[in-house]
Motif scaffolding. Sequence first.
Motif, mmCIF file in Angstrom:
data_model
loop_
_atom_site.group_PDB
_atom_site.id
_atom_site.type_symbol
_atom_site.label_atom_id
_atom_site.label_comp_id
_atom_site.label_asym_id
_atom_site.label_seq_id
_atom_site.Cartn_x
_atom_site.Cartn_y
_atom_site.Cartn_z
ATOM 1 N N GLY A 32 -55.171 15.608 -29.519
ATOM 2 C CA GLY A 32 -54.884 16.685 -30.458
ATOM 3 C C GLY A 32 -53.544 16.632 -31.141
ATOM 4 N N ALA A 33 -52.720 15.616 -30.850
ATOM 5 C CA ALA A 33 -51.419 15.516 -31.521
ATOM 6 C C ALA A 33 -51.628 15.220 -33.003
ATOM 7 C CB ALA A 33 -50.571 14.428 -30.870
ATOM 8 N N ARG A 34 -50.758 15.756 -33.841
ATOM 9 C CA ARG A 34 -50.909 15.615 -35.284
ATOM 10 C C ARG A 34 -49.627 15.082 -35.920
ATOM 11 N NH1 ARG A 34 -55.182 15.396 -33.995
ATOM 12 N NH2 ARG A 34 -56.955 16.787 -34.335
ATOM 13 N N GLU A 35 -49.805 14.520 -37.128
ATOM 14 C CA GLU A 35 -48.694 14.030 -37.940
ATOM 15 C C GLU A 35 -47.828 13.025 -37.185
ATOM 16 O OE1 GLU A 35 -46.576 17.364 -39.480
ATOM 17 O OE2 GLU A 35 -48.302 18.144 -40.589
ATOM 18 N N LEU A 36 -48.497 12.166 -36.450
ATOM 19 C CA LEU A 36 -47.784 11.115 -35.731
ATOM 20 C C LEU A 36 -47.492 9.948 -36.671
ATOM 21 C CD1 LEU A 36 -49.921 11.022 -32.474
ATOM 22 C CD2 LEU A 36 -47.675 12.085 -32.747
ATOM 23 N N ALA A 37 -46.478 9.192 -36.328
ATOM 24 C CA ALA A 37 -46.162 7.956 -37.040
ATOM 25 C C ALA A 37 -45.882 6.879 -36.005
ATOM 26 C CB ALA A 37 -44.963 8.141 -37.960
ATOM 27 N N VAL A 38 -46.010 5.644 -36.418
ATOM 28 C CA VAL A 38 -45.753 4.500 -35.540
ATOM 29 C C VAL A 38 -44.682 3.635 -36.181
ATOM 30 C CG1 VAL A 38 -46.735 2.338 -34.677
ATOM 31 C CG2 VAL A 38 -48.014 4.475 -34.442
ATOM 32 N N LEU A 39 -43.692 3.256 -35.371
ATOM 33 C CA LEU A 39 -42.634 2.373 -35.861
ATOM 34 C C LEU A 39 -43.157 0.950 -35.961
ATOM 35 C CD1 LEU A 39 -39.680 1.804 -36.627
ATOM 36 C CD2 LEU A 39 -39.211 1.483 -34.175
ATOM 37 N N ALA A 40 -43.123 0.413 -37.160
ATOM 38 C CA ALA A 40 -43.504 -0.983 -37.372
ATOM 39 C C ALA A 40 -42.268 -1.839 -37.135
ATOM 40 C CB ALA A 40 -44.042 -1.182 -38.785
ATOM 41 N N GLY A 41 -41.998 -2.131 -35.894
ATOM 42 C CA GLY A 41 -40.792 -2.881 -35.550
ATOM 43 C C GLY A 41 -40.335 -2.538 -34.153
ATOM 44 N N SER A 42 -39.055 -2.753 -33.897
ATOM 45 C CA SER A 42 -38.519 -2.626 -32.544
ATOM 46 C C SER A 42 -37.207 -1.859 -32.557
ATOM 47 C CB SER A 42 -38.273 -4.020 -31.953
ATOM 48 O OG SER A 42 -37.235 -4.673 -32.680
ATOM 49 N N VAL A 43 -36.655 -1.645 -31.366
ATOM 50 C CA VAL A 43 -35.356 -0.984 -31.261
ATOM 51 C C VAL A 43 -34.263 -1.825 -31.915
ATOM 52 C CG1 VAL A 43 -35.877 0.375 -29.205
ATOM 53 C CG2 VAL A 43 -35.035 -1.954 -28.938
ATOM 54 N N SER A 44 -34.416 -3.127 -31.879
ATOM 55 C CA SER A 44 -33.421 -3.991 -32.528
ATOM 56 C C SER A 44 -33.414 -3.768 -34.030
ATOM 57 C CB SER A 44 -33.714 -5.460 -32.217
ATOM 58 O OG SER A 44 -33.623 -5.719 -30.830
ATOM 59 N N ASP A 45 -34.595 -3.551 -34.617
ATOM 60 C CA ASP A 45 -34.671 -3.253 -36.046
ATOM 61 C C ASP A 45 -33.931 -1.960 -36.355
ATOM 62 O OD1 ASP A 45 -36.284 -5.494 -36.546
ATOM 63 O OD2 ASP A 45 -38.080 -4.378 -35.987
ATOM 64 N N TRP A 46 -34.116 -0.960 -35.488
ATOM 65 C CA TRP A 46 -33.449 0.324 -35.690
ATOM 66 C C TRP A 46 -31.933 0.145 -35.643
ATOM 67 C CZ3 TRP A 46 -30.041 3.117 -32.726
ATOM 68 C CH2 TRP A 46 -29.787 4.429 -33.146
ATOM 69 N N ALA A 47 -31.431 -0.595 -34.635
ATOM 70 C CA ALA A 47 -29.988 -0.797 -34.501
ATOM 71 C C ALA A 47 -29.426 -1.547 -35.706
ATOM 72 C CB ALA A 47 -29.690 -1.560 -33.210
ATOM 73 N N LYS A 48 -30.178 -2.512 -36.211
ATOM 74 C CA LYS A 48 -29.719 -3.296 -37.356
ATOM 75 C C LYS A 48 -29.662 -2.433 -38.614
ATOM 76 C CE LYS A 48 -31.295 -7.395 -37.492
ATOM 77 N NZ LYS A 48 -32.201 -8.572 -37.629
ATOM 78 N N VAL A 49 -30.677 -1.602 -38.820
ATOM 79 C CA VAL A 49 -30.749 -0.787 -40.032
ATOM 80 C C VAL A 49 -29.703 0.328 -40.022
ATOM 81 C CG1 VAL A 49 -32.176 0.919 -41.246
ATOM 82 C CG2 VAL A 49 -33.150 -1.286 -40.568
ATOM 83 N N THR A 50 -29.539 0.965 -38.874
ATOM 84 C CA THR A 50 -28.646 2.124 -38.806
ATOM 85 C C THR A 50 -27.199 1.753 -38.497
ATOM 86 O OG1 THR A 50 -29.065 2.461 -36.440
ATOM 87 C CG2 THR A 50 -30.552 3.562 -38.008
ATOM 88 N N GLY A 51 -26.999 0.566 -37.933
ATOM 89 C CA GLY A 51 -25.650 0.194 -37.519
ATOM 90 C C GLY A 51 -25.186 0.913 -36.273
ATOM 91 N N ARG A 52 -26.112 1.575 -35.580
ATOM 92 C CA ARG A 52 -25.759 2.328 -34.365
ATOM 93 C C ARG A 52 -26.122 1.524 -33.121
ATOM 94 N NH1 ARG A 52 -28.527 8.037 -34.769
ATOM 95 N NH2 ARG A 52 -27.423 8.263 -32.769
ATOM 96 N N ARG A 53 -25.464 1.844 -32.039
ATOM 97 C CA ARG A 53 -25.695 1.161 -30.768
ATOM 98 C C ARG A 53 -26.877 1.797 -30.029
ATOM 99 N NH1 ARG A 53 -21.651 -1.932 -28.626
ATOM 100 N NH2 ARG A 53 -22.259 -1.339 -26.522
ATOM 101 N N LEU A 54 -27.588 0.971 -29.319
ATOM 102 C CA LEU A 54 -28.640 1.476 -28.452
ATOM 103 C C LEU A 54 -28.038 2.054 -27.180
ATOM 104 C CD1 LEU A 54 -31.156 -1.490 -28.724
ATOM 105 C CD2 LEU A 54 -31.293 0.704 -29.912
ATOM 106 N N GLU A 55 -28.729 2.993 -26.575
ATOM 107 C CA GLU A 55 -28.337 3.497 -25.275
ATOM 108 C C GLU A 55 -29.025 2.677 -24.192
ATOM 109 O OE1 GLU A 55 -29.352 7.618 -24.995
ATOM 110 O OE2 GLU A 55 -27.559 8.286 -26.048
ATOM 111 N N ASP A 56 -28.376 2.520 -23.055
ATOM 112 C CA ASP A 56 -29.043 1.893 -21.934
ATOM 113 C C ASP A 56 -29.107 2.874 -20.786
ATOM 114 O OD1 ASP A 56 -26.463 1.924 -20.962
ATOM 115 O OD2 ASP A 56 -26.160 -0.216 -21.177
ATOM 116 N N GLY A 57 -29.801 2.491 -19.756
ATOM 117 C CA GLY A 57 -30.000 3.397 -18.619
ATOM 118 C C GLY A 57 -31.154 4.345 -18.891
ATOM 119 N N SER A 58 -31.438 5.164 -17.891
ATOM 120 C CA SER A 58 -32.564 6.094 -18.000
ATOM 121 C C SER A 58 -32.132 7.476 -18.464
ATOM 122 C CB SER A 58 -33.272 6.209 -16.643
ATOM 123 O OG SER A 58 -32.364 6.612 -15.634
#
Length: 459
Positions: free
Chosen positions: A433-459
């Motif tokens: 029943g979830a609505r208006e979902l989107a899927v990232l075509a890519g990976s966390v590395s793509d996000w870091a490259k595009v935004t210039g921000r660092r990824l978080e590690d740990g839980s």
Amino acid sequence: MLEDGMGFADEHLIPLVDEGLGNSAYLVDLGNGRALAVDAARDLRDLRAAATRRGLTVAFAADTHLHADFLTGALQLAHDDGATVLASAAGRRAFPHTPLGDGDEVDLGGLTLRALATPGHTDEHVSFLLLDGARECGVFTGGSLIVGSAARTDLQGADRAEELARAQYRSLQRLTKLPDTTAVWPTHGAGSFCSAPPGAERITTIGAQKTANDLLAAPDEDAFVRRLLGSLDSYPVYFDRLGEINRRGPALLAAAPGLDPLNPERVRALLANGGYLVDARPIDEFAAGHIPGAISNPLRPAFATWLGWLLRPDVPLVFVLGPGQDGADLAWQCAKIGYDRLAGQLAGGMNAWRANGGPVETIELVTADRIGTRPVLDVRQTAEYTAGHIPGAAPRELGNLAADGQDAVDGSVVMCGHGERAMTAASLLARHGARELAVLAGSVSDWAKVTGRRLEDGS
């Protein structure tokens, strides 16, 4: 360098790698047109092709343990080729085989196979030492010693994981007493959910593992147990079923599995009666238009793993394929994990469905620069998430979504390592029943490259 072991392997041994399950089976040329198969899966296509190229008939089929991640092909080889099945006596298999205890030997006709009790991955696990006279050519270690690690010990339940980890420690200590030049031929390798680490190497030597295997470097048994148990992640739920099926003996296949063509009306009837619809097309095609309620599982090497993790085996399965996709390959992937209730495939694919007036839904595909402020749901494995994730992303392993997908947040961007698991997750969430979902075509590395921000590690 594998030295003596590699010299033997080059001439006589053929590894057969299943990239999807992360496993290796082996075909050994025994001479005189005869072969030994070790840890062969129910999908015997590659093994048979290799045997045909060399003019071999499988005379022996050995299983190191009651496999949890695939159905054994040993029984089929016994039926089709007259192979003698070799397996641990402790496994209490309910079909004709030669039961072997610790130290028992089988004359292969010039070579000898010696069973070594190596419990840990499973209770009845054995390794098979291949001998040429007195020389140790190599050892088939199954789920005992593997490249860079040892296989998981929690398949008999979390309450027995430590007990079996201690047994695994003793088994590895025993194996390391073999000569350093002895080749190690494991079943589980990179990509397996049986605790194999990443890496390209699938065979090794005893000496190399003494140097490079972190578990073997543990100073004592307690440290070994902590390291092994601390490395365990989740595993597919179908693993809990296959061991017993392998003990009883999988059903024999009278013919190659396949998919019957189904018209749209028949598909609707099957779905109305509780069948599942699995869409095996690439994620961009699924996103552009799919049948409501369909579960995305792109046909790729990992197809069987996610089918077995997410869907029950006791309901009819209907498939949607795209142009050029191989229905026979899909059917074999289902068969190797015991999914035999294949109702068929939608004849004519989505074009036929649309032409028949069938409803169609879409899911948005977004690139990393278009996530914006939307909530992010990360469906990778825990180890992947803790190694680096988008700040604020909520972790939810794909394997858990079949049970708790109803808790998804509308408007979420679902992500994984490439997009396939994310689309599977989004399709499951949409079913809940979830609505208006989107899927990232890519990976966390793509996000870091595009935004210039660092990824978080740990839980």
